[in-house]
Scaffold this motif. Structure first.
Motif, PDB file in Angstrom:
ATOM      1  N   GLN A 286      -9.422  -5.233  -1.206  1.00 36.15           N
ATOM      2  CA  GLN A 286     -10.121  -5.870  -0.155  1.00 36.15           C
ATOM      3  C   GLN A 286     -11.169  -6.661  -0.780  1.00 36.15           C
ATOM      4  OE1 GLN A 286     -11.088  -2.253   2.314  1.00 36.15           O
ATOM      5  NE2 GLN A 286      -9.749  -2.701   3.580  1.00 36.15           N
ATOM      6  N   ALA A 287     -11.881  -6.142  -1.830  1.00 39.11           N
ATOM      7  CA  ALA A 287     -13.275  -6.836  -2.469  1.00 39.11           C
ATOM      8  C   ALA A 287     -12.594  -8.049  -3.186  1.00 39.11           C
ATOM      9  CB  ALA A 287     -13.699  -6.037  -3.493  1.00 39.11           C
TER      10      ALA A 287
ATOM     11  N   THR B 114       0.872  -1.250   0.064  1.00 40.04           N
ATOM     12  CA  THR B 114      -0.002   0.036   0.129  1.00 40.04           C
ATOM     13  C   THR B 114       0.816   1.339  -0.017  1.00 40.04           C
ATOM     14  OG1 THR B 114      -0.180  -0.038   2.528  1.00 40.04           O
ATOM     15  CG2 THR B 114      -1.799  -1.073   1.164  1.00 40.04           C
TER      16      THR B 114
ATOM     17  N   ILE C 204      -9.801  -9.822  -2.329  1.00 38.03           N
ATOM     18  CA  ILE C 204      -9.348 -10.970  -1.389  1.00 38.03           C
ATOM     19  C   ILE C 204     -10.649 -11.421  -0.790  1.00 38.03           C
ATOM     20  CG2 ILE C 204      -8.482 -11.178   0.805  1.00 38.03           C
ATOM     21  CD1 ILE C 204      -6.323  -8.937   0.094  1.00 38.03           C
ATOM     22  N   ALA C 205     -11.500 -10.734  -0.497  1.00 40.24           N
ATOM     23  CA  ALA C 205     -12.808 -11.226  -0.009  1.00 40.24           C
ATOM     24  C   ALA C 205     -13.321 -12.243  -0.736  1.00 40.24           C
ATOM     25  CB  ALA C 205     -13.713 -10.268   0.338  1.00 40.24           C
TER      26      ALA C 205
ATOM     27  N   ALA D 212      -3.639   0.513  -3.521  1.00 38.58           N
ATOM     28  CA  ALA D 212      -2.882  -0.955  -3.227  1.00 38.58           C
ATOM     29  C   ALA D 212      -2.324  -1.515  -4.405  1.00 38.58           C
ATOM     30  CB  ALA D 212      -4.202  -2.001  -2.834  1.00 38.58           C
TER      31      ALA D 212
ATOM     32  N   ARG E 171      -7.540   0.455  -2.353  1.00 41.41           N
ATOM     33  CA  ARG E 171      -7.467  -0.350  -1.376  1.00 41.41           C
ATOM     34  C   ARG E 171      -8.814  -1.216  -1.154  1.00 41.41           C
ATOM     35  NH1 ARG E 171      -4.239   2.771   3.534  1.00 41.41           N
ATOM     36  NH2 ARG E 171      -2.421   3.009   2.423  1.00 41.41           N
ATOM     37  N   GLU E 172      -9.898  -0.481  -1.332  1.00 40.84           N
ATOM     38  CA  GLU E 172     -11.202  -0.916  -1.364  1.00 40.84           C
ATOM     39  C   GLU E 172     -11.400  -2.305  -2.605  1.00 40.84           C
ATOM     40  OE1 GLU E 172     -10.726   2.362  -1.482  1.00 40.84           O
ATOM     41  OE2 GLU E 172     -11.165   2.581   0.605  1.00 40.84           O
TER      42      GLU E 172
ATOM     43  N   LYS F 196     -11.205 -15.445  -0.649  1.00 41.49           N
ATOM     44  CA  LYS F 196     -11.586 -16.146   0.458  1.00 41.49           C
ATOM     45  C   LYS F 196     -13.001 -16.944   0.526  1.00 41.49           C
ATOM     46  CE  LYS F 196      -8.638 -13.786   3.852  1.00 41.49           C
ATOM     47  NZ  LYS F 196      -8.765 -12.950   4.873  1.00 41.49           N
TER      48      LYS F 196
END
Length: 63
Positions: free
Chosen positions: A48-49, A22, A51-52, A28, A44-45, A55
């Protein structure tokens, strides 16, 4: 471009290592470990999306 702060490499089974970074501007980065000069970048958002979703198993068909 701002300085990128890289996290420790993440490796699956000792290979296929990548790093997430970052910067102070809210961006990111993701790169293959050892090739941090060749990265992909987004907010970054967005990272994060991504990676979610990974997962949650939504990328398993790519493996």
């Amino acid at each position: 471009m701002s300085d990128i702060t890289w996290e420790a490499p993440f490796c699956q089974d000792g290979s296929n290592c990548f790093r997430i970074g970052t910067d102070a501007d809210g961006n990111a980065y993701i790169a293959v470990a050892g090739q941090e000069d060749r990265y992909l970048t987004d907010s970054r958002e967005a990272l994060q999306a991504l990676i979610a979703e990974i997962k949650a198993g939504k990328a398993d068909h790519l493996l």
